[in-house]
Design an enzyme around this catalytic site. Structure first.
Site, mmCIF file in Angstrom:
data_model
loop_
_atom_site.group_PDB
_atom_site.id
_atom_site.type_symbol
_atom_site.label_atom_id
_atom_site.label_comp_id
_atom_site.label_asym_id
_atom_site.label_seq_id
_atom_site.Cartn_x
_atom_site.Cartn_y
_atom_site.Cartn_z
ATOM 1 N N GLU A 275 0.821 -1.213 0.000
ATOM 2 C CA GLU A 275 0.000 0.000 0.000
ATOM 3 C C GLU A 275 0.854 1.262 0.000
ATOM 4 O O GLU A 275 0.606 2.203 0.748
ATOM 5 C CB GLU A 275 -0.967 -0.028 1.199
ATOM 6 C CG GLU A 275 -1.873 -1.242 1.175
ATOM 7 C CD GLU A 275 -2.917 -1.267 2.302
ATOM 8 O OE1 GLU A 275 -2.659 -0.680 3.357
ATOM 9 O OE2 GLU A 275 -3.974 -1.884 2.091
ATOM 10 N N ASP A 354 -8.403 -9.033 3.993
ATOM 11 C CA ASP A 354 -8.170 -7.925 4.910
ATOM 12 C C ASP A 354 -9.211 -7.863 6.028
ATOM 13 O O ASP A 354 -10.037 -6.959 6.044
ATOM 14 C CB ASP A 354 -8.168 -6.613 4.105
ATOM 15 C CG ASP A 354 -7.491 -5.488 4.875
ATOM 16 O OD1 ASP A 354 -6.973 -5.751 5.961
ATOM 17 O OD2 ASP A 354 -7.484 -4.360 4.370
ATOM 18 N N GLU A 382 -12.267 -2.479 12.347
ATOM 19 C CA GLU A 382 -12.357 -1.732 11.090
ATOM 20 C C GLU A 382 -13.519 -2.192 10.220
ATOM 21 O O GLU A 382 -14.293 -1.377 9.717
ATOM 22 C CB GLU A 382 -11.036 -1.882 10.324
ATOM 23 C CG GLU A 382 -11.062 -1.228 8.957
ATOM 24 C CD GLU A 382 -9.729 -1.309 8.233
ATOM 25 O OE1 GLU A 382 -8.772 -1.866 8.800
ATOM 26 O OE2 GLU A 382 -9.647 -0.794 7.103
HETATM 27 C C1 BDP Z 1 -6.070 -2.262 6.216
HETATM 28 C C2 BDP Z 1 -6.333 -0.883 6.704
HETATM 29 C C3 BDP Z 1 -5.166 0.037 6.536
HETATM 30 C C4 BDP Z 1 -3.912 -0.609 7.090
HETATM 31 C C5 BDP Z 1 -3.703 -1.929 6.413
HETATM 32 C C6 BDP Z 1 -2.532 -2.712 6.974
HETATM 33 O O1 BDP Z 1 -7.451 -0.371 6.004
HETATM 34 O O2 BDP Z 1 -5.476 1.247 7.195
HETATM 35 O O3 BDP Z 1 -2.812 0.205 6.922
HETATM 36 O O4 BDP Z 1 -4.823 -2.745 6.618
HETATM 37 O O5 BDP Z 1 -2.770 -3.716 7.621
HETATM 38 O O6 BDP Z 1 -7.019 -3.106 6.791
HETATM 39 O O7 BDP Z 1 -1.379 -2.348 6.765
#
Ligand code: BDP
Length: 651
Positions: A275, A354, A382
Site C-alpha cells: 500500500e 483484509d 475496522e
Molecule cells: C487495512 C487498513 C489500513 C492498514 C492496512 C494494513 O485499512 O489502514 O494500513 O490494513 O494492515 O485493513 O497495513
C-alpha cells in the site's frame, strides 16, 4: 521496594481489573519469596489489595501461616508458573519473574475459587512465546487517518500534540490490563510510518524509551514500526538497498543506539512494499533480503523483526479477472520459506484479504513450515462495526487458530492483534469491545481454549455475577449477527470506501483495490477455483484444496469467496443463495433488536456510565444494521428479480 499499582485517572473504566476482583486475595495472608523488579510489581499489587481489604503480605522468611505463597525459585526468562492448593494453602511457583506475574493474575482471575478445595499442581505455560498488540497510532495527527489509523476509541494512549504524552500513569494502567490477560509485547506506532513517526527510531527514541519504561513493570517489551526507507528519510543516504554495505551499517548503528536507550527493546515491525510503503522490491531484492538485513542489525541485541506479509498490488485493473489479491501473500512469500533469519518473524494476516467478517484462513500459515510465523488478528473493528456495533470476535479467532493447527499444535509461533484501544474512558470506545482485547490475550496464551469460557471469564471479572447471563446473551452470538446483516457468504467488503463503515454494495467494485463481488443479474461471487477461476483454492493443502475447489463441497459461509454461482444455487442449508441473503438480513436486524432489549433489561445491574454508553451505541448499531439490510436486500432484489419467498417488504 514494592512497585506502586498505577492509579486510574478519574472516570477511567477499570475494565477487567476492578478492585472487587482483588477482594479474595486482599483479605488473606500472602507470602512472597524472591527478588527482582517484577516481584516488586507483584508485591505492590498484593499490598494494595491487602490495604483495601484487610489482608497481610510478607516477604521471604516470615512466620507462618499463609493462605497464599507466591514464590520465585529461579532467574530465567520462563513465563510458566505452577499452581497448586494443598491443605488450605495456595502456592504459585515460577522460575522466572514473568511467570510469577502471570501466576499472580491467575489467582486474581480465580477469585474465591483460588482459596477453596484442593488442587494438584498444574503447570501453566503459554503456547506462544510472543503475544503482541500492534498500535496503529500516529504521533502527529494524520490528515486522513487521524491520530490512530482505524482507531475507534478516541486518541492515542501514547501520543498527543505531535509528541509522547508527558504522563504515563494511563500507559502503566494499560500495561497492567495487558499483563492480566497475558500480553507481553506492544508496538507503539502505526505500520504506515510517516515522516514524524520515522524519527522515533533515531533522535526521538527517548520518547519511546519513556513508554517502554511505563510498560516494563508489567513484563511488556516495547517494539517500534520503522520505515524501510529510514536511511534515506532520516540520514540522506541515496539508497535503502538491503544488500548495500552502507545501508547495513546504518541499520546496525541505529539499532545499537536504540538498545542504548531501551536495553530490553523488542524489535521492529515492518510494512514494506505494501500500500505504497517502501520496500526491497525497489532494489530488485526479495523480502527475505529486506527482513534479514534488519534481523542482522537486531540479532546482537536479542531483538526480532516482524515482517508483514500483507503485500499485494493495490493498483490492479478491476477488469482483469486473472489477478487475485487473495493469492498475493502466498505467491510472494512461499518461495521464501526457509530463507528468513531465525529472528525474522513473518507476520501474516489471518485471512488472505483484509480482516473481513468472514474469510478463509490464509493458506500461507500452514505452508511456511520452515519459517517463524506470527498470525495477525484485528481487534480494532475496522470491518466489524468500528466499535459502534457489538461484535465479539472470539469465535472467529478461535476458528482461525484451530484451523491453523494440527495434532502437534499451532502452525505458528506468535499471535499479534491490531489494538482496539485509545484514550477513551472505556479504553475501547464501545465498553463491550474490551472483551475482544481480553479474548485475544487469553487465546494467545492458549489458542485452543474455548472462547466462550474466556468470554464468561471476562464478564465475571468486569461485571460480576449479576448481569452475567444478559451480557453473555448480548455478546456470544454477536459476530454471527454482524455477519448476517453485512456482506453475505464470505464475499466481503461492500463497505463505504475509505472509512469502511456502513454499506456500499458497489463501493469498491470498480476500483483498483482488488476487492470485488462480481454480482450481475445472473449471480454473484468470485471464482477462485483451480478449474475455472484464479486458482487460489489450489494454495491449500489437501483436503482443503479439494473441499474449496467445488461449490458442492465448499462450506456455505465461504461459498461466495470461492465461487461465482447463480442466485438460485441451493446451499447446504437447503436455501437458495438469494433467499439466504434475504433471510439472514432480516434475522440479523431482529437479533440486534433483541440484544438491545436484553441490554435495556440490565439497567441497574451495570454501572450507569457503562449502561448509558452501550445504550447509545445500540441506537447507532440498529440504525446501521437496518441500513445494511435494506441496501443489500434491495440491491439483490433488483439485480436478480427474484422476490422474497416470504413476501417481506424490500425497498
Ligand atoms: C487495512 C487498513 C489500513 C492498514 C492496512 C494494513 O485499512 O489502514 O494500513 O490494513 O494492515 O485493513 O497495513
Amino acid at each position: 521496594m514494592p512497585h506502586p499499582v498505577p492509579v486510574l485517572p478519574e472516570g477511567v473504566d477499570p475494565a477487567w481489573l476492578p478492585s472487587a476482583a482483588f477482594r479474595p486475595l486482599g483479605s488473606r495472608r500472602t507470602l512472597i519469596r524472591g527478588s527482582g523488579p517484577l516481584v516488586e510489581t507483584v508485591h505492590g499489587e498484593v499490598a494494595e489489595a491487602c490495604a483495601r481489604f484487610g489482608g497481610r503480605v510478607d516477604r521471604d522468611a516470615a512466620p507462618e501461616p499463609y493462605d497464599l505463597v507466591l514464590e520465585l525459585t529461579g532467574d530465567d526468562s520462563s513465563e510458566a508458573f505452577g499452581y497448586e492448593r494443598v491443605d488450605g494453602r495456595t502456592t504459585v511457583t515460577a522460575t522466572g519473574q514473568r511467570g510469577l506475574l502471570y501466576g499472580f493474575f491467575h489467582v486474581v482471575r480465580l477469585g474465591e475459587e483460588a482459596f477453596g478445595g484442593d488442587c494438584q499442581r498444574v503447570l501453566h505455560e503459554p503456547a506462544l512465546g510472543l503475544r503482541m498488540v500492534n498500535h496503529w497510532d500516529n504521533v502527529a495527527v494524520h490528515p486522513v487517518m487521524g491520530q490512530v489509523e482505524r482507531g475507534y476509541a478516541g486518541g492515542s494512549l501514547f501520543w498527543a500534540d505531535g509528541r509522547a504524552r508527558g504522563e504515563f500513569e494511563r500507559v502503566r494502567a494499560y500495561g497492567r490490563l495487558l499483563a492480566a490477560c497475558g500480553v507481553n509485547a506492544v508496538s507503539v506506532n502505526n505500520v504506515n510510518v510517516h515522516e514524524t513517526e520515522a524519527r522515533l527510531l533515531t533522535d526521538r527514541i527517548g520518547e519511546v524509551a519513556d513508554i517502554a519504561g511505563a510498560f516494563r513493570p508489567y513484563g511488556i517489551r516495547t517494539h517500534l514500526s520503522v520505515t524501510f526507507a529510514a536511511p534515506i528519510v532520516l540520514d540522506g543516504l541515496e539508497t535503502a538497498d538491503p544488500l548495500d554495505e552502507r545501508v547495513r551499517e546504518w541499520w546496525a548503528g541505529a539499532t545499537a543506539r536504540v538498545y542504548e536507550a531501551i536495553p530490553d527493546f523488542g524489535g521492529f515491525v515492518v510494512k514494506a512494499d505494501s500500500e505504497g510503503q517502501p520496500g526491497p522490491f525497489a532494489y530488485g531484492r526479495t523480502h527475505a533480503d529486506g527482513a534479514n538485513m534488519l534481523a542482522a542489525a537486531l540479532e546482537p541485541h536479542g531483538g526480532t523483526v516482524h515482517w508483514r506479509a500483507f503485500v499485494y498490488d493495490h493498483r490492479q485493473d478491476w477488469r482483469d479477472r486473472t489477478t487475485d489479491r487473495a493469492r498475493a501473500a502466498y505467491d510472494h512469500f512461499l518461495p521464501l520459506d526457509g530463507a528468513f533469519a531465525a529472528n525474522a518473524v513473518l507476520q501474516v494476516k489471518h485471512g488472505p484479504m483484509d480482516f473481513q467478517v468472514r474469510e478463509p484462513v490464509s493458506p500461507l500459515i500452514s505452508a511456511m513450515s520452515h519459517s517463524t510465523l506470527a498470525v495477525e488478528l484485528q481487534a480494532t473493528q475496522e470491518y466489524t462495526g468500528q466499535q459502534r456495533h457489538v461484535c465479539w470476535l472470539g469465535p472467529m479467532w478461535s476458528e482461525v487458530l484451530r484451523f491453523a493447527a494440527d495434532q502437534e499444535g499451532p502452525a505458528f509461533e506468535e499471535l499479534v492483534a491490531v489494538s482496539n484501544v485509545g484514550d477513551d474512558p472505556f479504553w475501547t470506545g464501545h465498553p463491550l469491545a474490551q472483551a475482544n482485547l481480553y479474548t485475544f490475550g487469553r487465546l494467545a496464551w492458549q489458542p485452543d481454549a474455548d472462547p466462550v469460557v474466556i468470554l464468561d471469564e471476562w464478564i465475571g471479572l468486569t461485571f460480576g455475577a449479576g448481569p452475567a447471563a444478559g451480557l453473555h446473551a448480548v455478546l456470544d452470538g454477536s459476530w454471527r449477527t454482524y455477519e448476517k446483516y453485512t456482506a453475505p457468504l464470505g464475499v466481503g467488503f461492500m463497505v463505504q470506501p475509505g472509512h469502511h463503515y456502513g454499506p456500499s454494495v458497489d463501493g469498491y467494485e470498480y476500483s483498483p483495490w482488488g476487492t470485488y463481488h462480481f454480482a450481475d443479474r445472473d449471480g454473484i461471487g468470485v471464482d477462485r477455483s483451480v478449474a475455472s477461476g484464479t486458482g487460489y483454492a489450489g494454495q491449500y493443502a489437501k483436503p482443503w484444496a479439494e473441499i474449496y475447489e467445488s461449490p458442492d463441497t465448499c462450506p456455505d459461509e465461504l461459498l461466495l469467496f470461492f465461487h461465482h454461482v447463480p442466485y438460485g444455487h441451493v446451499l447446504k442449508s437447503g436455501k437458495t443463495v438469494i433467499q439466504h441473503i434475504y433471510d439472514t438480513h432480516f434475522e440479523g436486524v431482529a437479533e440486534v433488536e433483541e440484544a438491545a432489549r436484553v441490554w435495556e433489561s440490565l439497567a441497574g445491574l451495570v454501572t450507569p456510565a457503562r449502561h448509558q454508553r452501550v445504550t447509545e451505541l445500540f441506537v447507532e448499531q440498529l440504525r446501521c444494521a437496518r441500513e445494511w439490510r435494506d441496501q443489500i436486500n434491495s440491491y439483490f432484489l433488483r439485480k436478480s428479480g427474484v422476490p422474497d419467498e416470504r413476501g417481506r417488504v424490500i425497498y
